[in-house]
Design a protein around this motif. Structure first.
Motif, PDB file in Angstrom:
ATOM      1  N   SER A 140      28.120  24.220  17.112  1.00  0.00           N
ATOM      2  CA  SER A 140      29.402  23.672  17.570  1.00  0.00           C
ATOM      3  C   SER A 140      29.335  22.168  17.776  1.00  0.00           C
ATOM      4  N   SER A 141      28.152  21.635  18.046  1.00  0.00           N
ATOM      5  CA  SER A 141      28.001  20.192  18.225  1.00  0.00           C
ATOM      6  C   SER A 141      28.015  19.455  16.897  1.00  0.00           C
ATOM      7  N   LEU A 142      27.953  20.196  15.792  1.00  0.00           N
ATOM      8  CA  LEU A 142      27.912  19.599  14.460  1.00  0.00           C
ATOM      9  C   LEU A 142      29.147  19.939  13.635  1.00  0.00           C
ATOM     10  N   PHE A 143      30.077  20.675  14.213  1.00  0.00           N
ATOM     11  CA  PHE A 143      31.214  21.214  13.471  1.00  0.00           C
ATOM     12  C   PHE A 143      32.003  20.125  12.742  1.00  0.00           C
ATOM     13  N   ASN A 144      32.487  20.473  11.548  1.00  0.00           N
ATOM     14  CA  ASN A 144      33.332  19.595  10.741  1.00  0.00           C
ATOM     15  C   ASN A 144      32.617  18.300  10.356  1.00  0.00           C
ATOM     16  N   ASN A 145      31.372  18.422   9.943  1.00  0.00           N
ATOM     17  CA  ASN A 145      30.640  17.377   9.235  1.00  0.00           C
ATOM     18  C   ASN A 145      30.159  18.007   7.932  1.00  0.00           C
ATOM     19  N   PRO A 146      31.012  18.049   6.910  1.00  0.00           N
ATOM     20  CA  PRO A 146      30.732  18.889   5.730  1.00  0.00           C
ATOM     21  C   PRO A 146      29.467  18.526   4.974  1.00  0.00           C
ATOM     22  N   ASN A 147      28.928  17.320   5.187  1.00  0.00           N
ATOM     23  CA  ASN A 147      27.754  16.906   4.418  1.00  0.00           C
ATOM     24  C   ASN A 147      26.460  16.993   5.194  1.00  0.00           C
ATOM     25  N   ILE A 148      26.522  17.520   6.408  1.00  0.00           N
ATOM     26  CA  ILE A 148      25.279  17.763   7.141  1.00  0.00           C
ATOM     27  C   ILE A 148      24.662  19.049   6.617  1.00  0.00           C
ATOM     28  N   CYS A 149      23.354  19.061   6.458  1.00  0.00           N
ATOM     29  CA  CYS A 149      22.676  20.230   5.914  1.00  0.00           C
ATOM     30  C   CYS A 149      21.493  20.601   6.793  1.00  0.00           C
ATOM     31  N   GLY A 150      20.922  21.745   6.512  1.00  0.00           N
ATOM     32  CA  GLY A 150      19.775  22.233   7.261  1.00  0.00           C
ATOM     33  C   GLY A 150      20.016  23.636   7.768  1.00  0.00           C
ATOM     34  N   SER A 151      18.993  24.194   8.389  1.00  0.00           N
ATOM     35  CA  SER A 151      19.063  25.587   8.823  1.00  0.00           C
ATOM     36  C   SER A 151      20.074  25.807   9.931  1.00  0.00           C
ATOM     37  N   VAL A 152      20.309  24.792  10.770  1.00  0.00           N
ATOM     38  CA  VAL A 152      21.221  24.957  11.900  1.00  0.00           C
ATOM     39  C   VAL A 152      22.645  25.230  11.431  1.00  0.00           C
ATOM     40  N   VAL A 153      23.057  24.539  10.350  1.00  0.00           N
ATOM     41  CA  VAL A 153      24.411  24.734   9.817  1.00  0.00           C
ATOM     42  C   VAL A 153      24.406  25.702   8.642  1.00  0.00           C
ATOM     43  N   ASN A 154      23.272  26.290   8.371  1.00  0.00           N
ATOM     44  CA  ASN A 154      23.150  27.301   7.298  1.00  0.00           C
ATOM     45  C   ASN A 154      23.606  26.725   5.956  1.00  0.00           C
ATOM     46  N   ARG A 155      23.172  25.483   5.686  1.00  0.00           N
ATOM     47  CA  ARG A 155      23.540  24.821   4.445  1.00  0.00           C
ATOM     48  C   ARG A 155      22.309  24.108   3.891  1.00  0.00           C
ATOM     49  N   SER A 156      21.885  24.463   2.680  1.00  0.00           N
ATOM     50  CA  SER A 156      20.669  23.895   2.089  1.00  0.00           C
ATOM     51  C   SER A 156      20.865  22.430   1.762  1.00  0.00           C
ATOM     52  N   CYS A 157      19.822  21.671   2.013  1.00  0.00           N
ATOM     53  CA  CYS A 157      19.846  20.263   1.635  1.00  0.00           C
ATOM     54  C   CYS A 157      19.495  20.142   0.156  1.00  0.00           C
ATOM     55  N   PRO A 158      20.127  19.237  -0.577  1.00  0.00           N
ATOM     56  CA  PRO A 158      19.831  19.096  -2.015  1.00  0.00           C
ATOM     57  C   PRO A 158      18.386  18.692  -2.245  1.00  0.00           C
ATOM     58  N   ALA A 159      17.718  19.391  -3.217  1.00  0.00           N
ATOM     59  CA  ALA A 159      16.324  19.097  -3.501  1.00  0.00           C
ATOM     60  C   ALA A 159      16.205  17.867  -4.387  1.00  0.00           C
ATOM     61  N   VAL A 160      15.065  17.179  -4.300  1.00  0.00           N
ATOM     62  CA  VAL A 160      14.769  16.038  -5.167  1.00  0.00           C
ATOM     63  C   VAL A 160      14.078  16.571  -6.411  1.00  0.00           C
ATOM     64  N   LEU A 161      14.778  16.595  -7.598  1.00  0.00           N
ATOM     65  CA  LEU A 161      14.243  17.197  -8.814  1.00  0.00           C
ATOM     66  C   LEU A 161      13.300  16.245  -9.530  1.00  0.00           C
ATOM     67  N   PRO A 162      12.193  16.759 -10.115  1.00  0.00           N
ATOM     68  CA  PRO A 162      11.275  15.900 -10.879  1.00  0.00           C
ATOM     69  C   PRO A 162      11.877  15.515 -12.220  1.00  0.00           C
ATOM     70  N   LYS A 163      11.332  14.481 -12.848  1.00  0.00           N
ATOM     71  CA  LYS A 163      11.789  14.068 -14.179  1.00  0.00           C
ATOM     72  C   LYS A 163      11.474  15.161 -15.195  1.00  0.00           C
ATOM     73  N   PRO A 164      12.323  15.340 -16.265  1.00  0.00           N
ATOM     74  CA  PRO A 164      12.082  16.401 -17.259  1.00  0.00           C
ATOM     75  C   PRO A 164      10.796  16.167 -18.036  1.00  0.00           C
ATOM     76  N   ILE A 165      10.150  17.263 -18.450  1.00  0.00           N
ATOM     77  CA  ILE A 165       8.898  17.209 -19.203  1.00  0.00           C
ATOM     78  C   ILE A 165       9.182  17.589 -20.652  1.00  0.00           C
ATOM     79  N   VAL A 166       8.715  16.794 -21.608  1.00  0.00           N
ATOM     80  CA  VAL A 166       8.895  17.071 -23.023  1.00  0.00           C
ATOM     81  C   VAL A 166       7.611  17.686 -23.578  1.00  0.00           C
ATOM     82  N   LEU A 167       7.719  18.849 -24.238  1.00  0.00           N
ATOM     83  CA  LEU A 167       6.556  19.546 -24.776  1.00  0.00           C
ATOM     84  C   LEU A 167       6.329  19.166 -26.240  1.00  0.00           C
ATOM     85  N   ASN A 168       5.081  19.050 -26.633  1.00  0.00           N
ATOM     86  CA  ASN A 168       4.705  18.710 -28.011  1.00  0.00           C
ATOM     87  C   ASN A 168       4.571  19.980 -28.836  1.00  0.00           C
ATOM     88  N   PRO A 169       5.480  20.228 -29.792  1.00  0.00           N
ATOM     89  CA  PRO A 169       5.414  21.454 -30.591  1.00  0.00           C
ATOM     90  C   PRO A 169       4.232  21.473 -31.532  1.00  0.00           C
TER      91      PRO A 169
END
Length: 972
Positions: A556-585
């Motif tokens: 209730s202390s965080l209500f109506n902050n749509p971009n707050i994330c974490g377990s308390v608000v039951n909203r996952s924080c966006p992960a930091v994705l690694p750069k794509p890997i190119v495979l040699n055929p």
């Protein structure tokens, strides 16, 4: 050892038969014998009487003993404050030359003996501040003709004052205050014409003061405060021409003030507050030229403040608060050159502030809750002495006067709930001693000046409900003493400055209903004392700080902050994705392809096309599958909800309520204090359907509903309608309750009235009651010791605040203590007894004090005296309940267990750890728990005067608190 016993019994035998004793051993000193026998009835835990040796020939060098050099006999026995306990034995009767007996501030118990005044030499007796009980014997005053001073104050004496008190014809001072004496004032007391001081305050005395007091022509001081005396004051009170101090406050006196009082030209103190006096404040009050203190507060005085009050040039303190006074503040008061403190709060005063108000050199100026208007002008301000300025809840307009910044001594400034406009001047930063700054509920605009960091003593900054813009200045981090920060309901923007984490004393923060943004500084997780942190209805983003308070912050202390994330608000924080890997055929190994950073351009392009088409096909298929699952889930949930949910009721309007079977035929009146929509989004279902019921108490049931603006509220439907005052009185009392604002009180936000239905609208507290957390929560969701301590401290602060305003709770218990989203305690059901026309015994015992165990023993007396000490008793029981996790009274199969008794025995037997709540699993600091338990037991003392004030309780708890650096794991 047998020799000592034989010697003792030999001495006792000699005492019991004094004539034979003297004949048998003329060398035996009667005073030694008497004092040794007196000591035998005492317990001396600190060995203060170790020098008392029965082998001595004379006691004149013993501790606390003084002798008459001519008679070589004991003349004075002074044993004040030595922690002695036991009874006052008959050994004192041997001290035939005793003139002064002083045993005050000990723990002596038992009753009084009529034999005490057989000592004809006695002139002064002080037995105050002990635990003496029982009634005063009828023959107690029969032989006191030589007595000059008698004090039995602060004990537990009961019954009536004996009629023969008038036998003490030489008595100059009589103090029977702070006991449980009842009945009428005995007429014989007026025959004590040698009496200079009479103090019967803090008892249960009733009836009228009968005429005849004029016989006490030597009387200088009269105090009857805190009784149940009634009727008009006798006209001959003004014939006691030597009176210097009169204190008749906290009674039920009524009518006009007797005009004879104007003859008391030597009177310096007149205290008539907290009574039912009516009529106008008499013009002749100006004839009491020597008055230094005048208290007429909490009465029913009406009309204008007489201009003759300006003739009281010796006046230092003036309290006219909580009356029905009208008109303006008289200009004649400019002549009161010695005036220091004025309190005109809670009246109907109008007009502008007088020019003398800030030029006289006052220390304390309180004019809150009136109808004063116009700009706040401070011409010729005397800036060297003012400590307190409270002009809140009026209709002042204009800007904040710049002259305020020149008042270097100012510690408290409250201009809240007015129509003040403009910006906050940067010059306020020059107030180096300011501790509380409250500018809330005005029309202030602009930024919070960065110079606010110069207020180095500031503890509370309250700027809520204005139109402030801009960011929180970083310099606020310089306010090292800041405990409470409330900037809610403004238009503030930007991030929270990271240096707020420097404010290690910070406990309560409310930034809700603004436009703040950005990520919360991680350093906030290091704040050691944080109890609440409300950032709801903003634009914050990212994860929350970790550690301490933020590990358990409520959603209730965080209500109506749509971009707050974490377990308390039951909203996952966006992960930091690694750069794509190119495979040699073309890798030589088919099982383990190699990473190829340098593919040829054509092969790279071909591979990218292949991977892109494959990726698109895979992503499309996955999306279709996920979308199908979500659609089916939503449809299933919709079917379940529609089958279990009752039909949506119509809005609850005034007309709807007036047509309800439980209301009057006439339309009701709905009033909201805080500016919310004055309509409910739910209908009568919210009041009448058990599904919405939150609980029931002595005053009625409580239901949850929503206002049209989405604001949740709790509605108490009063079930004492037949006892409620008239609409005018009801609304006046409710509006007073609505102005009471404290972090640990449930705020009253509005009310609804019809003659047969009354609703009180409170803020909704989401965390449930303390009772639920203590007695119905699972082991995995228990309250830690630190949380329990904070609840105890917060509850104590709320009661101290109420008592400072003259409000008694009456109904303190764990089900009336709610926990908000951050675990902060919020005390509810306060002040409701003021809505009733009289404190009926049935209402007090059956309605208000409905839970056995919290009720102070005074409630069981035939003549009930209700004071703040009743709340202190209930608080003490609550403390023990919080610490032990046990209910105040537990009913066994064939026994009833009272919690106070169990804890007291455990403490006496050094088994404190055994009575602690088992859910704590030993994780509590003994250096905190033991003092807290002792404090709880002191608060539950059977003698009201032995219980501390709630302000003292708060100070004790602040001292008890251990440094917050130690974790609970280290305490286990």
């Amino acid at each position: 050892m047998s020799t000592v016993l034989l010697r003792f019994f030999f001495f006792f035998f000699l005492f019991a038969i004094p004539v034979l004793g003297r004949a048998a051993s003329s060398a035996l000193n009667d005073d030694v014998l008497g004092l040794i026998v007196f000591k035998a009835d005492l317990r001396d835990p600190e060995s203060k009487l170790v020098s008392w040796n029965e082998d001595d020939e004379s006691p004149c060098k013993w501790a606390g003993v003084k002798c008459d050099q001519n008679l070589n006999r004991v003349a004075e026995l002074t044993l004040d404050g030595l922690s002695l306990s036991g009874k006052i034995g008959r050994g004192l009767l041997q001290l035939q030359s005793l003139r002064t007996l002083s045993l005050s501030r000990n723990n002596l118990s038992g009753g009084l003996s009529s034999d005490l005044f057989r000592l004809e030499s006695l002139r002064s007796v002080d037995l105050s501040h002990n635990a003496l009980s029982g009634s005063i014997p009828d023959g107690f005053f029969e032989q006191c003709r030589s007595l000059r001073f008698l004090s039995l104050a602060n004990n537990a004496l009961s019954g009536k004052i004996p009629l023969n008190v008038g036998s003490c014809s030489s008595l100059a001072a009589l103090n029977l205050s702070s006991n449980q004496l009842s009945g009428f004032l005995p007429s014989g007391i007026w025959s004590l014409n040698a009496l200079r001081s009479l103090d019967l305050s803090g008892n249960f005395l009733s009836g009228q003061i009968l005429a005849g007091i004029k016989v006490m022509y030597n009387l200088r001081s009269l105090s009857l405060r805190g009784n149940q005396l009634s009727g008009k004051l006798p006209e001959d009170l003004g014939d006691c021409l030597l009176l210097k101090s009169i204190d008749l406050g906290e009674n039920s006196f009524s009518g006009d003030l007797p005009s004879s009082l104007q003859r008391l030209s030597m009177c310096t103190h007149l205290g008539l507050g907290f009574n039912s006096f009516s009529g106008e404040v008499p013009e002749w009050i100006g004839e009491m030229k020597s008055l230094q203190s005048l208290d007429l507060s909490r009465n029913h005085f009406s009309g204008r403040i007489p201009s003759s009050i300006g003739d009281l040039q010796a006046l230092e303190e003036l309290d006219l608060s909580e009356n029905d006074l009208t008109g303006s503040l008289p200009e004649s008061m400019a002549n009161c050159r010695n005036l220091l403190d004025v309190d005109f709060s809670w009246n109907l005063l109008a007009g502008n502030l007088p020019s003398w108000l800030f030029s006289l050199g006052l220390r304390r100026i309180v004019i809150s809750a009136n109808k004063l208007s116009g700009p706040i002008q401070m011409a010729n301000v005397n800036s060297s002495s003012i400590l307190v300025i409270d002009l809140s809840s009026n209709a002042f307009s204009g800007g904040i006067p710049v002259e305020i910044s020149a008042i270097n001594s100012l510690q408290f400034l409250n201009l809240s709930s007015n129509n003040i406009s403009g910006s906050i001047s940067s010059s306020l930063g020059e107030l180096k001693h300011i501790q509380v700054l409250d500018l809330s509920g005005n029309q202030l605009v602009g930024r919070i000046p960065s110079q606010i960091g110069g207020t180095i003593s500031l503890m509370e900054l309250i700027l809520k409900r204005n139109s402030l813009t801009g960011a929180i200045p970083a310099m606020i981090g310089e306010c090292a003493s800041l405990c409470s920060l409330d900037l809610s309901h403004n238009n503030l923007t930007g991030p929270i400055p990271s240096n707020i984490a420097n404010l290690t004393s910070l406990k309560n923060v409310d930034l809700s209903y603004n436009k703040f943004s950005g990520i919360l500084p991680k350093q906030l997780g290091d704040l050691p004392r944080l109890l609440s942190f409300n950032i709801s209805h903003n634009n914050f983003s990212g994860d929350l700080p970790s550690g301490n308070f933020f590990n358990t912050i409520q959603p209730s202390s965080l209500f109506n902050n749509p971009n707050i994330c974490g377990s308390v608000v039951n909203r996952s924080c966006p992960a930091v994705l690694p750069k794509p890997i190119v495979l040699n055929p073309n890798s030589s190994s088919s099982s383990t392809p190699s990473l190829t950073p340098g593919l040829p351009p054509d092969n790279l392009h071909h591979k990218k096309i292949i991977l892109s088409i494959s990726a698109l096909i895979a992503i499309s298929a996955a999306a279709i599958i996920v979308l199908g699952i979500i659609t089916i889930t939503i449809l299933n949930l919709g079917v379940q909800v529609s089958s279990s949910r009752p039909p949506t009721p119509p809005p609850l309007s005034d007309d709807y309520l007036s047509q309800s079977p439980t209301t009057d035929a006439n339309s009701g009146k709905l009033v909201m204090f805080a500016g919310h929509d004055s309509e409910f989004s739910a209908g009568a279902h919210a009041l009448l359907n058990k599904d919405c019921e939150l609980g029931r108490g002595g005053f009625g049931a409580v239901y949850k509903t929503m206002l049209q603006d989405g604001h949740p509220v709790a509605i108490k439907k009063l079930t004492v309608s037949s006892l409620v005052k008239s609409q005018e009185d009801f609304e006046r009392e409710v509006k007073k309750l609505g102005k009471m604002q404290h972090p640990n009180l449930v705020s009253l936000e509005g009310y609804y009235w019809t003659p047969s239905l009354q609703l009180l609208i409170y803020e909704y507290i989401s965390g449930g009651s303390l009772y639920t957390h203590l007695h119905e929560s699972s082991v995995s969701n228990f309250l830690s010791w630190q949380e329990r301590f904070n609840i105890i401290l917060g509850t104590a602060k709320s009661l101290s605040y109420l008592h400072r305003l003259g409000v008694i709770h009456y109904n303190l218990k764990s089900s009336n203590v709610l926990l908000d989203g951050s675990g902060e305690p919020k005390v509810g059901d306060y002040g409701l007894a003021k809505l009733l026309p009289m404190l009926d015994r049935y209402v007090l015992s059956s309605k208000i004090q409905s839970t056995l165990g919290y009720m102070a023993p005074e409630f069981a007396c035939r003549m009930v005296k209700i004071t703040e000490k009743c709340d202190v008793y209930g608080f003490g029981v609550l403390v023990l309940e919080i610490v032990t996790g046990r209910k105040p009274v537990e009913y066994m199969e064939d026994d009833v267990v009272v919690l106070c008794d169990v804890v007291r025995v455990a403490l006496d037997e050094d088994r404190v750890a055994d009575c602690m709540d088992g859910k704590l699993c030993g994780k509590f600091p003994m250096e905190e728990t033991v003092p807290v338990i002792k404090l709880g037991l002191i608060c539950t003392s059977q003698v009201p005067s032995n219980r501390p004030d709630m302000a003292e309780v708060v100070n004790i708890l602040e001292l008890v608190r251990c440094p917050h650096g130690s974790t609970e794991e280290e305490l286990s």
